[in-house]
Design a protein around this motif. Structure first.
Motif, PDB file in Angstrom:
ATOM      1  N   GLN A   1       0.836  -1.202   0.000  1.00  0.00           N
ATOM      2  CA  GLN A   1       0.000   0.000   0.000  1.00  0.00           C
ATOM      3  C   GLN A   1       0.875   1.259   0.000  1.00  0.00           C
ATOM      4  O   GLN A   1       0.601   2.206  -0.739  1.00  0.00           O
ATOM      5  N   LYS A   2       1.912   1.259   0.820  1.00  0.00           N
ATOM      6  CA  LYS A   2       2.824   2.405   0.849  1.00  0.00           C
ATOM      7  C   LYS A   2       3.541   2.545  -0.493  1.00  0.00           C
ATOM      8  O   LYS A   2       3.725   3.651  -0.997  1.00  0.00           O
ATOM      9  N   ALA A   3       3.939   1.430  -1.069  1.00  0.00           N
ATOM     10  CA  ALA A   3       4.627   1.463  -2.364  1.00  0.00           C
ATOM     11  C   ALA A   3       3.755   2.095  -3.449  1.00  0.00           C
ATOM     12  O   ALA A   3       4.248   2.844  -4.290  1.00  0.00           O
ATOM     13  N   LEU A   4       2.458   1.799  -3.424  1.00  0.00           N
ATOM     14  CA  LEU A   4       1.559   2.398  -4.427  1.00  0.00           C
ATOM     15  C   LEU A   4       1.511   3.911  -4.293  1.00  0.00           C
ATOM     16  O   LEU A   4       1.401   4.621  -5.292  1.00  0.00           O
TER      17      LEU A   4
ATOM     18  N   MET B   1       1.682 -10.320  -5.510  1.00  0.00           N
ATOM     19  CA  MET B   1       0.922 -10.531  -6.743  1.00  0.00           C
ATOM     20  C   MET B   1      -0.172  -9.472  -6.882  1.00  0.00           C
ATOM     21  O   MET B   1      -0.370  -8.923  -7.964  1.00  0.00           O
ATOM     22  N   GLU B   2      -0.861  -9.190  -5.795  1.00  0.00           N
ATOM     23  CA  GLU B   2      -1.890  -8.147  -5.818  1.00  0.00           C
ATOM     24  C   GLU B   2      -1.264  -6.778  -6.110  1.00  0.00           C
ATOM     25  O   GLU B   2      -1.820  -5.981  -6.870  1.00  0.00           O
ATOM     26  N   PHE B   3      -0.100  -6.532  -5.531  1.00  0.00           N
ATOM     27  CA  PHE B   3       0.605  -5.280  -5.771  1.00  0.00           C
ATOM     28  C   PHE B   3       0.998  -5.151  -7.246  1.00  0.00           C
ATOM     29  O   PHE B   3       0.743  -4.123  -7.875  1.00  0.00           O
ATOM     30  N   ALA B   4       1.587  -6.203  -7.816  1.00  0.00           N
ATOM     31  CA  ALA B   4       1.992  -6.164  -9.227  1.00  0.00           C
ATOM     32  C   ALA B   4       0.783  -5.950 -10.137  1.00  0.00           C
ATOM     33  O   ALA B   4       0.850  -5.197 -11.101  1.00  0.00           O
ATOM     34  N   ALA B   5      -0.334  -6.591  -9.821  1.00  0.00           N
ATOM     35  CA  ALA B   5      -1.550  -6.407 -10.618  1.00  0.00           C
ATOM     36  C   ALA B   5      -2.028  -4.958 -10.550  1.00  0.00           C
ATOM     37  O   ALA B   5      -2.430  -4.376 -11.566  1.00  0.00           O
ATOM     38  N   ALA B   6      -1.951  -4.347  -9.371  1.00  0.00           N
ATOM     39  CA  ALA B   6      -2.352  -2.940  -9.221  1.00  0.00           C
ATOM     40  C   ALA B   6      -1.433  -2.024 -10.024  1.00  0.00           C
ATOM     41  O   ALA B   6      -1.886  -1.065 -10.655  1.00  0.00           O
ATOM     42  N   VAL B   7      -0.142  -2.319 -10.026  1.00  0.00           N
ATOM     43  CA  VAL B   7       0.810  -1.519 -10.811  1.00  0.00           C
ATOM     44  C   VAL B   7       0.498  -1.662 -12.294  1.00  0.00           C
ATOM     45  O   VAL B   7       0.444  -0.671 -13.032  1.00  0.00           O
ATOM     46  N   ARG B   8       0.263  -2.886 -12.743  1.00  0.00           N
ATOM     47  CA  ARG B   8      -0.003  -3.146 -14.171  1.00  0.00           C
ATOM     48  C   ARG B   8      -1.316  -2.501 -14.638  1.00  0.00           C
ATOM     49  O   ARG B   8      -1.453  -2.174 -15.811  1.00  0.00           O
ATOM     50  N   GLU B   9      -2.276  -2.312 -13.736  1.00  0.00           N
ATOM     51  CA  GLU B   9      -3.553  -1.698 -14.105  1.00  0.00           C
ATOM     52  C   GLU B   9      -3.420  -0.209 -14.400  1.00  0.00           C
ATOM     53  O   GLU B   9      -4.277   0.364 -15.075  1.00  0.00           O
ATOM     54  N   ASN B  10      -2.373   0.418 -13.905  1.00  0.00           N
ATOM     55  CA  ASN B  10      -2.163   1.849 -14.128  1.00  0.00           C
ATOM     56  C   ASN B  10      -1.347   2.034 -15.407  1.00  0.00           C
ATOM     57  O   ASN B  10      -0.182   1.628 -15.460  1.00  0.00           O
TER      58      ASN B  10
END
Length: 119
Positions: free
Chosen positions: A35-38, A61-70
């Motif tokens: 969350q902080k990384a985002l 995995m959830e973090f990488a997916a959130a990054v890829r969505e942007n």
């Protein structure tokens, strides 16, 4: 100078990686949670992300997916480092550019980062 975002709730691992990469001329920013990384992404605009899998709240995995969505960050190379879950990252090449199993050799990580950033 390229900035690398290191995301790991294990402070010591993040610091060791940070020191090793800074010795090679990279700038590093660390975050203890996904969350902080985002929130750091917009401010720092990293050229590469290294993330752990097992973290509180949001996993790698959830973090990488959130990054890829942007769309702004969808092409940033993301390196996963994980113990037992490395196979999950290997099965998701659309999320992770490279996967390292813990424990890993720090020199191998640094060399992979340099190759991924064409340095």
């Amino acid at each position: 100078m390229t900035t690398i975002l290191i995301v790991d709730d294990e402070y010591l691992i993040a610091e060791i990686l940070s020191f090793a990469l800074e010795d090679e001329g990279f700038l590093t920013v660390t975050a203890g949670t996904a969350q902080k990384a985002l929130t750091i992404l917009d401010r720092e605009r990293p050229g590469l992300i290294i993330t752990d899998y097992m973290m509180p709240g949001m996993n790698g995995m959830e973090f990488a997916a959130a990054v890829r969505e942007n769309p702004q960050f969808s092409t940033i190379p993301i390196v996963l480092m994980s113990g037992a879950q490395a196979h999950l990252g290997s099965a998701r090449p659309e999320l992770f550019t490279k996967v390292f199993e813990k424990p890993f050799e720090i020199e191998a990580m640094v060399e992979s980062v340099k190759k991924l950033l064409n340095q």
